[in-house]
Design an enzyme around this catalytic site. Structure first.
Site, mmCIF file in Angstrom:
data_model
loop_
_atom_site.group_PDB
_atom_site.id
_atom_site.type_symbol
_atom_site.label_atom_id
_atom_site.label_comp_id
_atom_site.label_asym_id
_atom_site.label_seq_id
_atom_site.Cartn_x
_atom_site.Cartn_y
_atom_site.Cartn_z
ATOM 1 C CB CYS A 9 -0.951 -0.001 1.127
ATOM 2 S SG CYS A 9 -2.580 1.049 0.910
ATOM 3 C CG HIS A 14 -4.281 -3.750 3.630
ATOM 4 N ND1 HIS A 14 -2.984 -3.275 4.047
ATOM 5 C CD2 HIS A 14 -4.706 -2.680 2.834
ATOM 6 C CE1 HIS A 14 -2.921 -1.974 3.476
ATOM 7 N NE2 HIS A 14 -3.963 -1.720 2.870
#
Length: 262
Positions: A112, A208
């Site tokens: 990310c 994630h």
């Protein structure tokens, strides 16, 4: 051993077998860039290294801290735009080192926000341009729309599952390989079917979950490269992945019937 360095084996009952060697992991900015549970990737790698018979030593690298003497694998997680700004100066200090390690085949997993900073540039919603390391040929622009939900990918290391939550829209350079192709989810930009990026042994992704516990094949691919750098070889142990495989397959089954990208 300093307060930022910890031998993970000390937390558990030691194996009666002698260690196959130490593997040193560096977690970049665990306070600023690990707000979506990405610390679980470091814990997963440390546990799997132990199960394979190695000693995992984790270095938590904070802004302003010296770089560890021994490094075999580097990890970074997600964070808000403000977190990216806070680590920018320290990342600049170590930019040449990280670029050289990447060229030399150091395994790295950037998730990310750190994935974005390993690219060429990140432009915030307000228009602030944060120059990246350029290790990955990607450019990201923040926008008002978030891409949130489960993701199913096909990658070189097999099927990968995870969960995305990002407002950054990332575009790959012409010759930049993606980490995977999207079977379900948005990926880099909800338009071109790509997710993440990979150059040499550097993996960038928006996933994630954290990503590694439910994708043991990906975790072991990183471990194998790191162990070879540390000891000259990777000798896998007998690891019971029953629960990890069940968790992985449950997500694959749940998402596979849903064709196309959102």
């Amino acid at each position: 051993m300093s307060g930022q360095e910890r031998a993970v084996d000390a937390e558990d009952v030691p194996s009666p077998a002698p260690s196959k060697g130490e593997v040193h992991l560096v977690h970049l900015y665990p306070k600023e860039m690990s707000i979506y549970g990405d610390l679980g990737n470091t814990r997963c790698l440390a546990a799997r290294l132990r199960w394979h018979g190695y000693t995992a030593v984790v270095h938590d690298h904070h802004p302003g801290a010296p770089w560890p003497d021994r490094v075999h694998l580097v990890l970074g997680g997600g964070g808000q735009d403000s977190g990216q700004v806070r680590v920018q100066d320290d990342l600049d200090v170590h930019a040449d080192r990280l670029r050289e390690l990447a060229r030399d085949g150091m395994p790295m997993l950037m998730i990310c926000g750190m994935y974005q900073l390993f690219g060429k540039a990140f432009i915030t919603v307000e228009g602030l341009r944060l120059p990246g390391l350029g290790i990955l040929d990607v450019t990201t622009r923040g926008n008002a729309k978030r891409m949130i939900g489960p993701v199913l990918l096909e990658t070189e290391v097999g099927t990968v599952v995870g969960y995305e939550n990002h407002s950054g829209s990332t575009v790959l350079g012409e010759d930049q390989a993606p980490f995977g192709r999207v079977r379900y989810g948005s990926g880099n930009n909800a338009a071109d079917g790509t997710e993440g990026a990979r150059s040499h042994e550097v993996f960038g992704s928006y996933l994630h979950g954290p990503i590694l516990p439910a994708n043991p094949a990906l975790a072991d691919a990183l471990i194998a490269t790191a162990a070879k750098r540390a000891t000259g070889d990777f000798v896998p142990g007998e690891v019971d992945d029953t629960f990890a495989v069940q968790a992985h397959q449950a997500q694959v089954t749940r998402l596979s019937p849903r064709s196309g990208r959102r």
